[in-house]
Design a protein around this motif. Structure first.
Motif, short mmCIF file in Angstrom:
data_model
loop_
_atom_site.label_atom_id
_atom_site.label_comp_id
_atom_site.label_asym_id
_atom_site.label_seq_id
_atom_site.Cartn_x
_atom_site.Cartn_y
_atom_site.Cartn_z
N ALA A 17 0.85 -1.19 0.00
CA ALA A 17 0.00 0.00 0.00
C ALA A 17 0.89 1.24 0.00
O ALA A 17 1.95 1.24 0.64
N PRO A 18 0.49 2.29 -0.71
CA PRO A 18 1.29 3.52 -0.72
C PRO A 18 1.48 4.07 0.69
O PRO A 18 0.57 4.02 1.51
N SER A 51 -4.32 -6.79 -4.38
CA SER A 51 -4.51 -6.90 -2.93
C SER A 51 -3.82 -5.76 -2.20
O SER A 51 -4.14 -5.47 -1.05
N ALA A 52 -2.87 -5.08 -2.85
CA ALA A 52 -2.10 -4.05 -2.17
C ALA A 52 -2.72 -2.66 -2.31
O ALA A 52 -2.30 -1.73 -1.63
N ASP A 112 -3.18 -12.54 -2.55
CA ASP A 112 -2.28 -12.37 -3.68
C ASP A 112 -0.89 -11.93 -3.26
O ASP A 112 0.00 -11.78 -4.06
N GLU A 113 -0.74 -11.70 -1.95
CA GLU A 113 0.54 -11.23 -1.45
C GLU A 113 1.22 -12.41 -0.76
O GLU A 113 0.64 -13.01 0.13
N ASP A 114 2.41 -12.78 -1.15
CA ASP A 114 3.04 -13.93 -0.50
C ASP A 114 3.81 -13.46 0.74
O ASP A 114 3.79 -12.29 1.10
N GLU A 115 4.48 -14.41 1.40
CA GLU A 115 5.11 -14.09 2.68
C GLU A 115 6.21 -13.05 2.55
O GLU A 115 6.52 -12.32 3.47
#
Ligand SMILES: [Zn+2]
Length: 201
Positions: free
Chosen positions: A65-66, A107-108, A137-140
């Motif tokens: 996220a910004p 997702s971000a 959609d964001e991995d570790e």
């Protein structure tokens, strides 16, 4: 309406699947490699659809996220560029293709940053069921993708013979585009680069 329901079910199912199913999905989905992206193109009747799955880094330079107004502006500019599809895809003019719809998902990024805020009902529904899986959609390691889809209506689809992909010009972070194309002439794969960016059939 029917399409909206299907989309929602697909989203919920994706969020509820267990680890095994997720790894199957991961294999089906494109691998997350910075500099690379995947584009599925399908021409069916008068409908031309293009679907991009790209690491957010290729398009934005970061995958979260910004964190400040400047990054928010950057995300908004990216979304605006992706929505100006006429500049991203040069289609055979004689085919008379007109853009009908653009959908952006990540997702971000929030719906507002993606320019999807007008689609409130669907987003609320996603939130209800999708909240615990918001970062699917964001991995570790903190990677995130952007999924974009463009729908065109082509008045004379038989005249459509080529698509020049200009995404490379707008997004210098994109170096390799792996394309799967399905047209009335059959299915084919292609790897496009800034130097070799036109798909013909
Ligand atoms: Zn990444």
């Amino acid at each position: 309406m029917k399409q909206g329901i299907c989309t929602t079910i697909a989203f919920c199912a994706c969020g509820l699947l267990g680890a095994t199913a997720s790894s199957v999905l991961a294999q089906e989905h494109a691998a997350h490699v910075h500099g690379e992206a995947h584009l599925d193109m399908a021409l069916e009747g008068t409908a031309l659809s293009l679907q991009l799955e790209s690491p957010l880094d290729n398009l934005l330079g970061f995958e979260r996220a910004p964190g400040n107004p400047a990054e928010e502006d950057k995300a908004k500019r990216m979304s605006a560029t992706l929505r100006a599809a006429d500049r991203l895809f040069a289609l055979t003019p004689a085919a008379g293709c007109a853009l009908e719809k653009v959908t952006l998902e990540s997702s971000a990024l929030t719906a507002e940053l993606l320019g999807e805020a007008g689609n409130a009902t669907e987003r609320e529904h996603e939130h209800e069921h999708g909240a615990p899986h918001e970062h699917d959609d964001e991995d570790e390691a903190g990677h995130a993708d952007l999924d974009a889809s463009w729908q065109f209506h082509c008045a004379r689809p038989e005249a459509l013979r080529a698509v020049e992909i200009r995404l490379f010009h707008s997004f210098p972070g994109l170096h390799t585009l792996r394309v799967r194309a399905a047209t009335p002439k059959g299915q084919r794969g292609a790897t496009l680069t800034p130097e070799n960016r036109t798909l013909t059939w």
